[in-house]
Design a protein around this motif. Structure first.
Motif, mmCIF file in Angstrom:
data_model
loop_
_atom_site.group_PDB
_atom_site.id
_atom_site.type_symbol
_atom_site.label_atom_id
_atom_site.label_comp_id
_atom_site.label_asym_id
_atom_site.label_seq_id
_atom_site.Cartn_x
_atom_site.Cartn_y
_atom_site.Cartn_z
ATOM 1 N N ILE A 1 0.834 -1.195 0.000
ATOM 2 C CA ILE A 1 0.000 0.000 0.000
ATOM 3 C C ILE A 1 0.873 1.250 0.000
ATOM 4 C CG2 ILE A 1 -1.596 1.336 1.434
ATOM 5 C CD1 ILE A 1 -2.958 -1.344 2.137
ATOM 6 N N TYR A 2 1.881 1.293 0.857
ATOM 7 C CA TYR A 2 2.681 2.516 0.982
ATOM 8 C C TYR A 2 3.553 2.777 -0.238
ATOM 9 C CZ TYR A 2 0.827 2.807 5.621
ATOM 10 O OH TYR A 2 -0.041 2.906 6.672
ATOM 11 N N ASP A 3 4.008 1.731 -0.925
ATOM 12 C CA ASP A 3 4.764 1.959 -2.159
ATOM 13 C C ASP A 3 3.882 2.615 -3.215
ATOM 14 O OD1 ASP A 3 7.122 0.968 -1.124
ATOM 15 O OD2 ASP A 3 6.941 -0.995 -2.095
ATOM 16 N N VAL A 4 2.649 2.169 -3.331
ATOM 17 C CA VAL A 4 1.729 2.754 -4.308
ATOM 18 C C VAL A 4 1.376 4.185 -3.896
ATOM 19 C CG1 VAL A 4 -0.567 2.609 -5.351
ATOM 20 C CG2 VAL A 4 0.786 0.532 -5.016
ATOM 21 N N LEU A 5 1.024 4.385 -2.633
ATOM 22 C CA LEU A 5 0.656 5.730 -2.178
ATOM 23 C C LEU A 5 1.819 6.699 -2.340
ATOM 24 C CD1 LEU A 5 -1.419 4.913 1.030
ATOM 25 C CD2 LEU A 5 -2.263 5.392 -1.277
ATOM 26 N N GLY A 6 3.040 6.193 -2.219
ATOM 27 C CA GLY A 6 4.232 7.024 -2.385
ATOM 28 C C GLY A 6 4.407 7.549 -3.799
ATOM 29 N N THR A 7 3.732 6.945 -4.767
ATOM 30 C CA THR A 7 3.792 7.438 -6.146
ATOM 31 C C THR A 7 2.783 8.555 -6.383
ATOM 32 O OG1 THR A 7 2.131 5.902 -7.039
ATOM 33 C CG2 THR A 7 4.442 5.132 -6.983
ATOM 34 N N GLY A 8 1.950 8.824 -5.392
ATOM 35 C CA GLY A 8 0.899 9.826 -5.535
ATOM 36 C C GLY A 8 -0.435 9.249 -5.949
ATOM 37 N N LYS A 9 -0.464 7.957 -6.293
ATOM 38 C CA LYS A 9 -1.719 7.313 -6.663
ATOM 39 C C LYS A 9 -2.476 6.919 -5.404
ATOM 40 C CE LYS A 9 -0.108 5.126 -10.923
ATOM 41 N NZ LYS A 9 -0.006 3.835 -11.616
ATOM 42 N N SER A 10 -3.789 7.115 -5.421
ATOM 43 C CA SER A 10 -4.623 6.541 -4.369
ATOM 44 C C SER A 10 -4.922 5.091 -4.781
ATOM 45 C CB SER A 10 -5.904 7.346 -4.202
ATOM 46 O OG SER A 10 -6.619 7.412 -5.408
ATOM 47 N N ILE A 11 -5.503 4.338 -3.860
ATOM 48 C CA ILE A 11 -5.816 2.924 -4.117
ATOM 49 C C ILE A 11 -7.292 2.685 -3.824
ATOM 50 C CG2 ILE A 11 -5.383 0.515 -3.459
ATOM 51 C CD1 ILE A 11 -2.629 1.416 -2.460
ATOM 52 N N ILE A 12 -7.951 1.962 -4.722
ATOM 53 C CA ILE A 12 -9.275 1.409 -4.417
ATOM 54 C C ILE A 12 -9.084 -0.095 -4.308
ATOM 55 C CG2 ILE A 12 -11.621 0.952 -5.194
ATOM 56 C CD1 ILE A 12 -11.561 3.433 -6.842
ATOM 57 N N VAL A 13 -9.500 -0.664 -3.183
ATOM 58 C CA VAL A 13 -9.530 -2.119 -3.049
ATOM 59 C C VAL A 13 -10.984 -2.544 -3.242
ATOM 60 C CG1 VAL A 13 -9.123 -4.101 -1.549
ATOM 61 C CG2 VAL A 13 -7.580 -2.130 -1.438
ATOM 62 N N LEU A 14 -11.196 -3.403 -4.247
ATOM 63 C CA LEU A 14 -12.520 -3.933 -4.531
ATOM 64 C C LEU A 14 -12.638 -5.287 -3.857
ATOM 65 C CD1 LEU A 14 -12.317 -3.586 -8.440
ATOM 66 C CD2 LEU A 14 -12.973 -1.807 -6.823
ATOM 67 N N SER A 15 -13.527 -5.427 -2.898
ATOM 68 C CA SER A 15 -13.784 -6.736 -2.302
ATOM 69 C C SER A 15 -14.908 -7.370 -3.106
ATOM 70 C CB SER A 15 -14.180 -6.598 -0.835
ATOM 71 O OG SER A 15 -14.496 -7.860 -0.289
#
Length: 182
Positions: free
Chosen positions: A11-25
């Motif tokens: 999660i933190y590697d992705v957020l560090g790029t400036g992208k937010s994350i959506i997790v689809l359950s």
């Protein structure tokens, strides 16, 4: 997280790029989830510069539909051509909460969960709003420095358009915030 081919994302590697994350359950035996799956691939492809989409595939009603987990997850990926969605088996049901579909948005601004619920449109708009891609053009990371101690935060070469600051640790806790002054 690891997908079924042992590719990993944090999660933190992705957020560090400036992208937010959506997790689809998504439940393999959830008809609403299956009907929405093609639209999620299209949306993920169209917004991949600002948002990373993760698919946490699990079972809803019948655990035998999810055995073995990677077979069911790989079938989902193939059935819906999820090439722009990092998809993994959520066999421990970490993102399952009272049914599927369920969406979680992680903010690139402060690493917190800013949305969790069943509305795909709310998750999508929230994720776009939480992305910081492109904001690095405002701040030259080589020139913006801060020093934190218990008494002082010093910001150097801050653009004149910035008048407030917020210092957030990696857990998302606000350490300090205030107005920028001379």
């Amino acid at each position: 997280m690891y997908d079924c081919d042992t590719n990993s994302r944090t999660i933190y590697d992705v957020l560090g790029t400036g992208k937010s994350i959506i997790v689809l359950s998504k439940g393999v035996d959830c008809s609403i989830c299956r009907n929405a799956a093609p639209g999620w691939q299209t949306w993920a492809s169209n917004n991949k510069t600002e948002v990373e989409v993760w698919g946490a595939i699990t079972y809803l009603y019948n655990q035998s539909n999810f055995s073995p987990p990677c077979t069911a997850t790989d079938k989902w990926i193939n059935d819906f051509s999820w090439t722009d969605i990092f998809t993994f088996a959520d066999s421990s049901r970490d993102w399952y909460q009272s049914g599927t579909p369920r969406y979680y948005v992680y903010s690139a601004i402060d690493s917190t969960i800013t949305y969790q619920g069943g509305s795909s449109s709310a998750a999508r708009s929230n994720a776009i709003a939480q992305s910081t891609v492109g904001l690095s053009n405002v701040f030259d990371n080589k020139q913006l420095l801060y020093i934190y101690s218990k008494q002082q935060i010093q910001l150097k070469q801050v653009p004149s358009s910035v008048d407030q600051f917020r210092l957030v640790d990696l857990s998302g806790r606000i350490v300090n915030e205030g107005n920028v002054n001379s």
